[in-house]
Write an enzyme that holds these catalytic residues in place. Structure first.
Site, PDB file in Angstrom:
ATOM      1  N   CYS A 255       0.679  -1.331  -0.114  1.00 41.26           N
ATOM      2  CA  CYS A 255       0.189  -0.350   0.149  1.00 41.26           C
ATOM      3  C   CYS A 255       0.809   1.029   0.418  1.00 41.26           C
ATOM      4  CB  CYS A 255      -1.374  -0.089   1.304  1.00 41.26           C
ATOM      5  SG  CYS A 255       0.047   0.286   2.799  1.00 41.26           S
TER       6      CYS A 255
ATOM      7  N   CYS B 213       3.824   1.378   2.327  1.00 37.84           N
ATOM      8  CA  CYS B 213       4.974   0.781   1.820  1.00 37.84           C
ATOM      9  C   CYS B 213       6.097   1.983   1.507  1.00 37.84           C
ATOM     10  CB  CYS B 213       5.415   0.078   1.443  1.00 37.84           C
ATOM     11  SG  CYS B 213       3.570  -1.575   2.153  1.00 37.84           S
TER      12      CYS B 213
ATOM     13  N   CYS C  57      43.254 -14.393 -21.338  1.00 34.70           N
ATOM     14  CA  CYS C  57      44.399 -14.675 -19.991  1.00 34.70           C
ATOM     15  C   CYS C  57      43.061 -13.671 -18.635  1.00 34.70           C
ATOM     16  CB  CYS C  57      45.102 -13.887 -19.604  1.00 34.70           C
ATOM     17  SG  CYS C  57      45.283 -12.147 -19.677  1.00 34.70           S
TER      18      CYS C  57
ATOM     19  N   CYS D 207      41.471 -10.810 -18.879  1.00 36.11           N
ATOM     20  CA  CYS D 207      40.359 -10.444 -19.317  1.00 36.11           C
ATOM     21  C   CYS D 207      39.194 -10.022 -18.077  1.00 36.11           C
ATOM     22  CB  CYS D 207      40.442 -10.856 -20.743  1.00 36.11           C
ATOM     23  SG  CYS D 207      41.797 -10.866 -22.042  1.00 36.11           S
TER      24      CYS D 207
ATOM     25  N   ASP E 191      22.339 -34.898  12.421  1.00 39.10           N
ATOM     26  CA  ASP E 191      20.688 -35.635  12.630  1.00 39.10           C
ATOM     27  C   ASP E 191      19.969 -36.814  12.442  1.00 39.10           C
ATOM     28  OD1 ASP E 191      18.018 -35.121  12.928  1.00 39.10           O
ATOM     29  OD2 ASP E 191      17.517 -35.897  10.946  1.00 39.10           O
TER      30      ASP E 191
ATOM     31  N   ASP F  62      18.119 -33.799   6.550  1.00 39.56           N
ATOM     32  CA  ASP F  62      17.370 -34.393   5.334  1.00 39.56           C
ATOM     33  C   ASP F  62      16.327 -33.648   5.110  1.00 39.56           C
ATOM     34  OD1 ASP F  62      16.178 -35.779   7.551  1.00 39.56           O
ATOM     35  OD2 ASP F  62      15.514 -37.479   6.045  1.00 39.56           O
TER      36      ASP F  62
ATOM     37  N   ASP G 126      15.262 -29.203   9.676  1.00 40.07           N
ATOM     38  CA  ASP G 126      16.542 -28.957   9.623  1.00 40.07           C
ATOM     39  C   ASP G 126      17.207 -27.743   8.958  1.00 40.07           C
ATOM     40  OD1 ASP G 126      17.491 -31.860  10.814  1.00 40.07           O
ATOM     41  OD2 ASP G 126      17.056 -32.459   9.198  1.00 40.07           O
TER      42      ASP G 126
END
Length: 801
Positions: free
Chosen positions: A15, A18, A82, A85, A497, A692, A696
């Site tokens: 709005c 902001c 090189c 560059c 874990d 996993d 975590d």
């Protein structure tokens, strides 16, 4: 006060409050005047970069809780010779308003630019690259890029052959200038200065023309690179010789001092080095080629009831696909009919084929072994697991490790210093060492210019990073960037874990104690309708034992207790102590046996038939086969290993004892896992977190290096720096060892590149190095650095893990 203007794209504004808030905060900054447009989601900012740099303005917006629009584009960049560059392009792009970051890879001839689309377009970036004197294009399709690369190699080969043919006669004439008589014929034509000039001119300007173009572009952009050194060195020899040739006009007895062979042979040797360097660099991207070759080329889809073969890129989400025995599964999806075993080793690293049946997920590029499967396509094209792996590897190969930044800085200031040394060497020799001896002074300065080429320094890091990340991908270890490959070698603590990482994350029956025989079929049949994970484990056990099912005539789930069912006219109870005691089943005499099982971290399930206890079933989340071995290897490498889990201390201790872990954090809430990482970091440890699950993710992001198990959730993989494809924990020590060996390889490359230049320049300045020898040494240094990096491809983990 020189002010700049820019436009920033802003996300997250909802709005006018902001936009007003952002505007007020920016306008309070010294040297900033801002106007924020809510409708356009843009901020027009006038700022003084000395008082308020653009990055501080962007950080201020982000601290307010808003985002900045960013897009990323991958580019192919041609014409780099090189490290100077790549550094120049990187700096040029980074200085553009709207560019967040720019990374240019000399070895891969690629660039990645993160920019604000509200300020810039891709076309603007390409124009900038063109202005800097190079050719840029949006990353091409790999086949097209491959054909362009092949044509480039072929062109280099043709020019190299022509250069050798033209330079050999000039090299042969060097014999005529030597004090010894070798008895070799020296035709008068070859000794003719005009003939020599003709040969040398073709080499200098046709074959060596690319060096002049590169040098002109570099000087135009107020910088210097390898081309500048080559042009200065060879031009000095060539034009001095030209002047000497013209002195023979009207003076038939004049003996010119010619150095045409020096300029021509130098260019030829540099081309030899560049050609072999290009061939070797091509081998650094073999990992991507291997991954691409894993893909199926076509798929058998079922449309309108008909089977038809279609190219892979024509498969769409929702297609039903038929996969016959021996065929590759074309895309990621779910089995809708059939049963088979699938070899997933190329993706997960697991050598044992995995059984697949209706409802199971399958991964594209894996091989269907024996049965026919019908599957539904769920992820196609760039969404597949293999495409994701290729993307990660490409991004990692294109990224820069911190150690490379140091090499880039050295390369950036190296060339001007070398030119200065060459000028000083020329002056010292011409005025002091051998006064008035112009040829000698020229030879010394040319040798200094040529020996000091920074090619080897520029190639030292990116080639090792490319080979290292490629080798990792072959092993199922995906580094998200070169910085993570570098950082992993510092790890001295690994936090694992428990569930799904150390253990399989799925309950399994570990013990079945039959107090009365003959009721296993009824108990398993009763559990068949339960959705509880422990019940599922018992049913899976029944499948392994090939138990014949019997349909219960009634079934009732009792939450928190277990189930009650009638099978074959018998009343079956299966559950915990509360269920048995509530139903009047006597269990006290077996209490000690249940406690023994529970001390081992197992859950003791009880089963009764018609009021009598008939069996005790122990169910547990079992340890992965690789866990104990991997943890043993980590300890051998001098790395401390810890385990973190939300499970109770008794279960955690039982699992830790099995795998040899002593450091245990039990009953830890998901949000507290990150705090455990910080605890270890406060002890001065460099911590790798391995997990996993979604829970975590905070710990993975907090750790110095986050490693996600590839069988886990997308959130965990996104938060991690390294993805371990499959569930094998041996990938952890492999990743650390690969990082250690890659870093050792990079340091070897940097040492020899710097040692070579440091030792070579004084030797050349003392007049102890012929220019053509310097050229050969320079070419050899670049090839040797790339060859050393390629040694990483021969790393063999099989004998250890």
């Amino acid at each position: 006060m020189s002010k700049k203007e820019t436009i920033l794209g802003i996300t997250g504004m909802t709005c006018s409050a902001c936009s007003v808030r952002i505007e007020k905060v920016l306008n309070k900054m010294d040297g900033v005047k801002a106007n924020v447009n809510l409708a356009m989601e843009k901020a027009s900012v006038e700022y003084d970069p000395k008082v308020a740099p653009l990055n501080e303005i962007e950080q201020k917006i982000e601290k307010l809780g808003y985002g900045l629009t960013k897009e990323k584009v991958d580019l192919d960049i041609r014409g780099m010779t090189c490290a100077a560059c790549s550094t120049r392009i990187e700096k040029g792009l980074s200085r553009m308003d709207g560019v967040k970051s720019a990374s240019v890879n000399l070895t891969g001839e690629t660039g990645t630019v993160e920019y604000d689309p509200a300020v810039l377009t891709v076309s603007d970036l390409l124009k900038k690259i063109d202005k800097l004197g190079y050719t840029g294009s949006v990353r091409q399709d790999r086949e097209k890029k491959k054909s362009i690369k092949e044509e480039e190699i072929a062109s280099k080969k043709r020019k190299l052959i022509l250069s050798i043919v033209l330079s050999l006669p000039l090299l042969y004439t060097m014999i005529g200038h030597m004090p010894w008589d070798f008895g070799l014929p020296l035709p008068s034509l070859m000794m003719n200065p005009w003939f020599q000039m003709l040969l040398a001119t073709v080499v200098q300007f046709y074959i060596g023309g690319a060096f002049y173009i590169g040098a002109f572009r570099a000087i135009k952009n107020k910088s210097a690179n390898m081309d500048v050194l080559v042009v200065l060195g060879t031009s000095a020899a060539y034009f001095y010789s030209v002047v000497e040739v013209f002195k023979t006009i009207g003076s038939p007895g004049y003996m010119p001092q010619l150095y045409f062979e020096t300029s021509a042979v130098l260019i030829t040797l540099i081309l030899v080095g560049k050609y072999f360097e290009t061939l070797a660099k091509g081998r650094t991207t073999e990992a991507i080629s291997k991954l691409l070759n894993l893909q199926a080329k076509e798929a058998t889809v079922i449309r309108d009831g008909k089977e038809m073969k279609v190219p892979l890129d024509q498969v769409v989400r929702g297609d039903r696909i038929l996969v016959k025995p021996g065929e590759k599964i074309p895309v990621d999806g779910k089995v809708i009919y059939g049963h088979s075993s699938v070899d997933e080793s190329m993706i997960t690293g697991e050598s044992i084929p995995v059984d697949k049946m209706e409802g199971d997920h399958v991964i594209g590029a894996t091989i269907n072994k024996n049965g026919t499967l019908k599957m539904r396509a769920e992820k196609v094209g760039k969404e597949t697991a293999l495409a994701g792996i290729i993307k990660i590897v490409e991004e990692a190969q294109g990224s820069k490790a911190p150690i490379q930044r140091m090499a880039d800085i050295i390369s950036g200031i190296f060339v001007p210093i070398v030119v200065a040394i060459a000028i000083i060497a020329f002056a010292v020799w011409y005025f002091l060492v051998s006064p008035g001896n112009l040829p000698q002074a020229l030879e010394v300065s040319i040798a200094v210019l040529v020996i000091a080429c920074p090619c080897a320094l520029g190639l030292a890091t990116p080639t090792s990073i490319m080979v290292g990340t490629g080798k990792g991908a072959e092993q199922g270890i995906l580094f998200k960037g070169g910085e993570y490959l570098e950082k992993a070698h510092k790890i001295d603590a690994v936090l694992l874990d428990k569930t799904g990482t150390v253990t399989k994350g799925k309950p399994e029956v570990t013990d079945l104690i039959e107090l009365k025989e003959g009721f296993l079929s009824e108990v398993i049949s009763a559990e068949k309708n339960s959705e509880h994970p422990l019940a599922e484990a018992i049913v899976e056990y029944g499948k392994l034992k090939e138990i014949v099912w019997k349909e219960p005539s009634s079934f009732q789930s009792i939450p928190g207790h277990g189930i009650e069912a009638i099978v074959n006219g018998k009343t079956i109870l299966a559950g915990n102590r509360k269920l048995m005691r509530g139903k009047g089943v006597l269990i006290d005499q077996h209490e000690s046996l249940m406690e023994i099982l529970e001390k081992e971290g197992k859950t003791a399930m009880l089963a009764a038939v018609d009021g009598d206890l008939v069996m005790i079933i122990a169910v547990a989340d079992t340890v992965k086969e690789s866990s104990k071995q991997a943890i043993k290897h980590l300890f051998k490498m001098g790395i401390d290993v810890y385990m973190v889990t939300g499970d109770n201390a008794r279960t955690a201790n039982a699992i830790a004892k099995k795998v040899g872990i002593q450091g245990i954090f039990a009953e830890v809430l998901p949000e507290e896992k990150a705090l455990k990482v910080k605890e270890l970091q406060k002890q001065g440890k460099t911590v790798a977190m391995v997990g996993d699950g979604i829970n975590d993710a905070p710990a993975l992001a907090t750790a110095d290096i986050g490693m996600a198990i590839g069988t886990g959730t997308d959130v965990a993989i996104e938060a991690a720096d390294i993805t371990l494809v499959g569930g094998d924990l041996n990938h952890i020590p492999k990743a650390i060892e690969l990082s250690r060996k890659t870093m050792r390889n990079i340091k070897q490359n940097l040492f020899w590149a710097l040692f070579y230049n440091s030792a070579g320049i004084p030797i050349a300045a003392l007049g102890l190095l012929e220019p053509w020898v310097a050229g050969a040494a320079m070419a050899f240094s670049s090839v040797s650095v790339v060859s050393n990096a390629l040694r990483l491809k021969r790393m063999n983990f099989d004998n250890k893990y």
